[in-house]
Design a protein around this motif. Structure first.
Motif, short mmCIF file in Angstrom:
data_model
loop_
_atom_site.label_atom_id
_atom_site.label_comp_id
_atom_site.label_asym_id
_atom_site.label_seq_id
_atom_site.Cartn_x
_atom_site.Cartn_y
_atom_site.Cartn_z
N GLY A 99 13.49 1.48 35.34
CA GLY A 99 14.40 2.42 36.27
C GLY A 99 13.62 3.64 36.35
O GLY A 99 13.09 4.32 35.30
N ASP A 100 13.99 4.46 37.47
CA ASP A 100 13.51 5.85 37.57
C ASP A 100 14.35 6.67 38.13
O ASP A 100 14.68 6.32 39.54
CB ASP A 100 12.13 5.67 38.16
CG ASP A 100 11.28 7.06 38.40
OD1 ASP A 100 11.66 8.07 37.83
OD2 ASP A 100 10.53 6.92 39.25
N SER A 101 14.89 8.14 37.86
CA SER A 101 15.71 8.82 38.73
C SER A 101 15.67 10.20 38.34
O SER A 101 15.03 10.49 37.11
CB SER A 101 16.93 8.23 38.25
OG SER A 101 18.14 8.96 39.31
N GLY A 162 7.30 9.02 46.88
CA GLY A 162 8.12 7.83 46.33
C GLY A 162 7.41 6.76 46.14
O GLY A 162 6.07 6.56 46.61
N HIS A 163 7.91 5.50 45.72
CA HIS A 163 7.20 4.51 45.33
C HIS A 163 8.23 3.05 45.16
O HIS A 163 9.29 3.06 44.84
CB HIS A 163 6.44 4.55 44.10
CG HIS A 163 7.38 4.97 43.10
ND1 HIS A 163 7.88 4.31 42.23
CD2 HIS A 163 7.74 6.43 42.73
CE1 HIS A 163 8.61 4.98 41.33
NE2 HIS A 163 8.63 6.10 41.57
N GLY A 164 7.51 1.81 45.33
CA GLY A 164 8.18 0.67 45.11
C GLY A 164 8.19 0.67 43.46
O GLY A 164 7.52 1.27 42.82
N LEU A 194 13.14 0.46 45.99
CA LEU A 194 12.48 1.60 46.40
C LEU A 194 12.87 2.65 45.57
O LEU A 194 14.18 3.17 45.47
CB LEU A 194 12.81 1.85 48.00
CG LEU A 194 12.28 0.69 49.06
CD1 LEU A 194 12.51 1.28 50.24
CD2 LEU A 194 10.99 0.42 48.86
N ALA A 195 12.04 3.38 44.89
CA ALA A 195 12.33 4.86 44.39
C ALA A 195 11.94 5.83 45.38
O ALA A 195 10.94 6.16 45.73
CB ALA A 195 11.47 5.06 43.23
N ILE A 196 13.19 6.27 45.87
CA ILE A 196 12.99 7.34 47.07
C ILE A 196 13.16 8.42 46.43
O ILE A 196 14.31 8.97 45.61
CB ILE A 196 14.25 7.07 48.09
CG1 ILE A 196 14.27 5.74 48.52
CG2 ILE A 196 14.12 8.20 49.36
CD1 ILE A 196 15.33 5.42 49.52
N GLU A 197 12.38 9.64 46.53
CA GLU A 197 12.37 11.01 45.71
C GLU A 197 11.83 12.00 46.73
O GLU A 197 10.84 12.49 46.55
CB GLU A 197 11.70 10.79 44.34
CG GLU A 197 10.39 10.29 44.37
CD GLU A 197 9.66 10.10 43.03
OE1 GLU A 197 10.02 11.06 42.17
OE2 GLU A 197 9.06 8.98 42.78
N PRO A 198 13.00 12.73 47.35
CA PRO A 198 12.64 13.97 48.18
C PRO A 198 12.22 15.12 47.00
O PRO A 198 12.97 15.33 46.11
CB PRO A 198 13.71 14.08 48.96
CG PRO A 198 14.90 13.34 48.48
CD PRO A 198 14.28 12.34 47.86
N PHE A 227 15.43 15.10 43.73
CA PHE A 227 16.41 14.05 43.32
C PHE A 227 15.63 12.80 43.64
O PHE A 227 14.87 12.50 44.63
CB PHE A 227 17.56 14.10 44.38
CG PHE A 227 18.41 15.36 43.95
CD1 PHE A 227 19.49 15.29 43.09
CD2 PHE A 227 18.30 16.77 44.34
CE1 PHE A 227 20.43 16.25 42.63
CE2 PHE A 227 18.82 17.84 44.17
CZ PHE A 227 20.01 17.55 43.24
N GLU A 228 16.07 11.95 42.88
CA GLU A 228 15.67 10.47 43.02
C GLU A 228 16.54 9.42 42.52
O GLU A 228 17.08 9.56 41.64
CB GLU A 228 14.23 10.28 42.00
CG GLU A 228 13.58 8.98 42.11
CD GLU A 228 12.33 8.89 41.26
OE1 GLU A 228 12.24 9.82 40.28
OE2 GLU A 228 11.54 7.96 41.47
N HIS A 229 16.37 8.11 43.39
CA HIS A 229 17.13 7.22 42.96
C HIS A 229 16.49 5.72 43.37
O HIS A 229 15.40 5.86 44.23
CB HIS A 229 18.48 7.12 43.85
CG HIS A 229 19.72 7.71 43.31
ND1 HIS A 229 20.25 7.50 41.83
CD2 HIS A 229 20.42 8.76 43.74
CE1 HIS A 229 21.15 8.23 41.72
NE2 HIS A 229 21.48 8.92 42.59
CO CO Z 1 9.61 8.07 40.66
#
Ligand code: CO
Ligand code: MF3
Length: 244
Positions: A99-101, A162-164, A194-198, A227-229
């Motif tokens: 998990g990554d946020s 960002g990344h899978g 997907l880890a989306i991280e603007p 920010f990332e989720h």
């Molecule tokens: Co990340």
């Protein structure tokens, strides 16, 4: 992945509450490391090797203050002060799944422009999350972040993506925060996470890396927010794993 996602969320909530004038980024690091130990989780970042840095990342958190974009390193010398913004980014591994946020938190009262930067960056993530649907394409996510940021007079960082995510911290595809036509534009499918991280700069998009080989900062010294989720593509639409 839901379990790791919720643990990361809990940790970030607790750290956000700790943020105030006088707290050091090392205080945040220590609290996060303890929470991971108590939960029986492995830190995802500590010991993570990145070829561009040529070293293993030494902390469980990235704490990036003001003009630092990402990968700022916790330090007992960095006392937060009023008007700062601090991006706190962390990841865990539980039962083999990651998990990554990340969140960016204001320290006391911040300037109007910093408030707008946080708002626009958060909004760009929410708009992009809504595009994480089967049948859409990767560029729907990338383009949504880019458009919202640019419309509001800010810029997206182009060197960081960002990344899978799944049984590794970084999986395919890479997810730039702009439409990069050199890349493929795969269709999104159920089961992808997907880890989306603007990463959004108040000024110019350009970045450089400090001599510590990790800390990415804006070239012009302008503030940057992050920010990332982690978002699962499901038959019922986007499922944000890193919040309840
Ligand atoms: Co990340
Ligand atoms: N959230 C960042 C990422 O997904 C943080 C990685 S820091 C590292 O890439 F140390 F693990 F590289």
């Amino acid at each position: 992945m839901r379990r790791s996602g919720l643990l990361v969320w809990e940790i970030l909530q607790k750290l956000a509450k700790m943020v105030e004038e006088g707290v050091t980024t090392q205080d945040l690091e220590a609290a996060a490391e303890k929470m991971m130990q108590d939960a029986g989780a492995k830190p995802a970042f500590k010991g993570y090797y990145t070829p561009s840095a040529g070293t293993k990342y030494p902390y469980v958190l990235c704490t990036s203050v003001n003009e630092q974009i990402v990968h700022g390193m916790p330090s007992n010398k960095r006392k937060l002060k009023k008007g700062d913004i601090v991006s706190i980014d962390t990841g865990v591994q539980l039962n083999g799944y990651f998990g990554d946020s990340a969140i960016t938190v204001p320290v006391g009262e911040i300037s109007e422009s910093a408030k707008k930067l946080l708002k626009v960056t958060r909004e760009s993530l929410e708009l992009a999350i809504d595009k994480a649907r089967a049948g859409n394409r990767l560029f729907d996510i990338c383009g949504t972040v880019e458009q919202h940021v640019v419309e509001n007079g800010f810029s997206v960082v182009r060197e960081m993506v960002g990344h899978g995510i799944g049984t590794k911290l970084h999986e395919e595809p890479q997810i730039p925060n702009y439409v990069d036509r050199r890349n493929e534009n795969p269709r999104l499918k159920e089961g992808m996470v997907l880890a989306i991280e603007p990463m959004v700069n108040a000024g110019a998009p350009d970045m450089r890396v400090l001599p510590d080989k990790w800390t990415a900062v804006t070239k012009d010294g302008s503030f940057s927010a992050h920010f990332e989720h982690c978002v699962a593509v499901t038959e019922n639409g986007p499922w944000v794993l890193t919040r309840p």
